[in-house]
Design a protein around this motif. Sequence first.
Motif, PDB file in Angstrom:
ATOM      1  N   PRO A 217      49.971  12.373  41.282  1.00 24.51           N
ATOM      2  CA  PRO A 217      48.991  13.097  40.196  1.00 24.51           C
ATOM      3  C   PRO A 217      49.015  14.458  39.551  1.00 24.51           C
ATOM      4  N   ASP A 218      50.566  14.979  39.575  1.00 20.05           N
ATOM      5  CA  ASP A 218      50.430  16.422  39.041  1.00 20.05           C
ATOM      6  C   ASP A 218      51.117  16.495  37.769  1.00 20.05           C
ATOM      7  N   ASP A 219      51.176  15.581  37.123  1.00 17.40           N
ATOM      8  CA  ASP A 219      51.284  15.600  35.479  1.00 17.40           C
ATOM      9  C   ASP A 219      50.218  15.731  34.770  1.00 17.40           C
ATOM     10  N   SER A 220      50.493  15.531  33.483  1.00 20.62           N
ATOM     11  CA  SER A 220      49.379  15.643  32.379  1.00 20.62           C
ATOM     12  C   SER A 220      48.320  14.582  32.686  1.00 20.62           C
ATOM     13  N   GLN A 221      47.335  14.785  32.087  1.00 19.84           N
ATOM     14  CA  GLN A 221      46.103  13.872  32.148  1.00 19.84           C
ATOM     15  C   GLN A 221      46.349  12.366  31.818  1.00 19.84           C
ATOM     16  N   GLN A 222      47.152  12.276  30.649  1.00 17.53           N
ATOM     17  CA  GLN A 222      47.471  10.974  30.125  1.00 17.53           C
ATOM     18  C   GLN A 222      46.510  10.142  29.489  1.00 17.53           C
ATOM     19  N   ALA A 223      45.298  10.067  30.105  1.00 22.33           N
ATOM     20  CA  ALA A 223      44.247   9.315  29.321  1.00 22.33           C
ATOM     21  C   ALA A 223      42.998   9.764  29.863  1.00 22.33           C
ATOM     22  N   HIS A 224      42.033   9.870  28.877  1.00 24.36           N
ATOM     23  CA  HIS A 224      40.758  10.319  29.108  1.00 24.36           C
ATOM     24  C   HIS A 224      39.701   9.533  28.052  1.00 24.36           C
ATOM     25  N   LEU A 225      38.504   9.791  28.650  1.00 26.16           N
ATOM     26  CA  LEU A 225      37.437   8.944  27.754  1.00 26.16           C
ATOM     27  C   LEU A 225      36.756   9.786  26.924  1.00 26.16           C
ATOM     28  N   HIS A 226      36.871   9.719  25.415  1.00 22.43           N
ATOM     29  CA  HIS A 226      36.030  10.312  24.681  1.00 22.43           C
ATOM     30  C   HIS A 226      34.826   9.674  24.114  1.00 22.43           C
ATOM     31  N   ILE A 227      33.702  10.362  24.177  1.00 25.56           N
ATOM     32  CA  ILE A 227      32.512   9.601  23.601  1.00 25.56           C
ATOM     33  C   ILE A 227      32.044  10.389  22.450  1.00 25.56           C
ATOM     34  N   LEU A 228      32.091   9.236  21.405  1.00 23.10           N
ATOM     35  CA  LEU A 228      32.007  10.080  20.034  1.00 23.10           C
ATOM     36  C   LEU A 228      30.689   9.991  19.817  1.00 23.10           C
ATOM     37  N   VAL A 229      30.100  11.261  19.155  1.00 24.29           N
ATOM     38  CA  VAL A 229      28.712  11.481  18.780  1.00 24.29           C
ATOM     39  C   VAL A 229      28.549  11.947  17.392  1.00 24.29           C
ATOM     40  N   ASP A 230      27.533  11.890  16.662  1.00 21.36           N
ATOM     41  CA  ASP A 230      27.420  12.492  15.477  1.00 21.36           C
ATOM     42  C   ASP A 230      27.152  13.952  15.864  1.00 21.36           C
ATOM     43  N   GLY A 231      27.771  14.752  14.948  1.00 17.20           N
ATOM     44  CA  GLY A 231      27.923  16.137  15.003  1.00 17.20           C
ATOM     45  C   GLY A 231      26.519  16.765  15.195  1.00 17.20           C
ATOM     46  N   GLU A 232      25.532  16.346  14.489  1.00 17.04           N
ATOM     47  CA  GLU A 232      24.009  16.845  14.763  1.00 17.04           C
ATOM     48  C   GLU A 232      23.503  16.743  15.944  1.00 17.04           C
ATOM     49  N   ASP A 233      24.094  15.644  16.693  1.00 21.63           N
ATOM     50  CA  ASP A 233      23.524  15.182  18.074  1.00 21.63           C
ATOM     51  C   ASP A 233      24.363  15.724  19.235  1.00 21.63           C
ATOM     52  N   MET A 234      25.163  16.520  19.037  1.00 25.75           N
ATOM     53  CA  MET A 234      26.047  16.863  20.143  1.00 25.75           C
ATOM     54  C   MET A 234      24.920  17.892  21.146  1.00 25.75           C
ATOM     55  N   ASP A 235      24.494  18.834  20.892  1.00 19.44           N
ATOM     56  CA  ASP A 235      23.518  19.379  21.902  1.00 19.44           C
ATOM     57  C   ASP A 235      22.485  18.422  22.643  1.00 19.44           C
ATOM     58  N   GLU A 236      21.834  17.539  21.759  1.00 23.89           N
ATOM     59  CA  GLU A 236      21.109  16.426  22.638  1.00 23.89           C
ATOM     60  C   GLU A 236      21.911  15.631  23.572  1.00 23.89           C
ATOM     61  N   ALA A 237      23.268  15.131  22.927  1.00 29.45           N
ATOM     62  CA  ALA A 237      23.822  14.374  23.873  1.00 29.45           C
ATOM     63  C   ALA A 237      24.567  15.073  25.203  1.00 29.45           C
ATOM     64  N   GLU A 238      24.746  16.507  24.857  1.00 30.08           N
ATOM     65  CA  GLU A 238      25.021  17.129  26.157  1.00 30.08           C
ATOM     66  C   GLU A 238      24.001  17.481  27.069  1.00 30.08           C
ATOM     67  N   ARG A 239      22.880  17.191  26.628  1.00 25.58           N
ATOM     68  CA  ARG A 239      21.475  17.467  27.541  1.00 25.58           C
ATOM     69  C   ARG A 239      21.379  16.078  28.372  1.00 25.58           C
ATOM     70  N   GLU A 240      21.734  14.903  27.528  1.00 26.63           N
ATOM     71  CA  GLU A 240      21.423  13.689  28.289  1.00 26.63           C
ATOM     72  C   GLU A 240      22.761  13.632  29.518  1.00 26.63           C
ATOM     73  N   ALA A 241      23.964  13.915  29.183  1.00 26.50           N
ATOM     74  CA  ALA A 241      24.832  13.731  29.891  1.00 26.50           C
ATOM     75  C   ALA A 241      24.653  14.533  31.265  1.00 26.50           C
ATOM     76  N   ILE A 242      24.199  15.815  31.178  1.00 25.12           N
ATOM     77  CA  ILE A 242      24.079  16.803  32.241  1.00 25.12           C
ATOM     78  C   ILE A 242      22.848  16.288  32.768  1.00 25.12           C
ATOM     79  N   GLY A 243      21.711  15.860  32.212  1.00 22.34           N
ATOM     80  CA  GLY A 243      20.538  15.212  32.895  1.00 22.34           C
ATOM     81  C   GLY A 243      20.819  13.882  33.752  1.00 22.34           C
ATOM     82  N   LEU A 244      22.037  13.203  33.323  1.00 22.24           N
ATOM     83  CA  LEU A 244      22.449  12.061  34.085  1.00 22.24           C
ATOM     84  C   LEU A 244      23.362  12.456  35.425  1.00 22.24           C
TER      85      LEU A 244
END
Length: 127
Positions: free
Chosen positions: A66-93
């Motif tokens: 496991p000591d090499d680079s990340q290789q793959a990761h999940l991007h969750i795409l959000v409209d730019g104006e919704d980033m703060d709300e999406a962040e609150r949702e993620a942390i709330g969950l």
Amino acid sequence: MTVRKTSVLVLDCAEPETLADFYARLLGARAERGADPDFIDVIAEEGVRLSVRRDHGYAPPSWPRPDDSQQAHLHILVDGEDMDEAEREAIGLGATPVEAKVSAGVRDVRTYADPAGHSFTLTARLG
């Protein structure tokens, strides 16, 4: 209210054009370069979607070590104006911010760990 989101599997590599072409051919899809020059999306009509990203310090995986680079990761795409709300949702969950710097604009990317410790990013949707 739940913010509209889309997830995309991102594969890190040194040469995204070559890898995107490989997956486009393999999946019967098309490769499309968007607004970010380091990303190429691979999109198939059957709903398959992934992206390849140029990692300037890319090291091929040495699975199962496991000591090499990340290789793959999940991007969750959000409209730019919704980033703060999406962040609150993620942390709330139960997400934990790993790198939640606000960098409004094309490259607004905020990184978190899910409750089991896997990383994912909230990423401003481009175009």
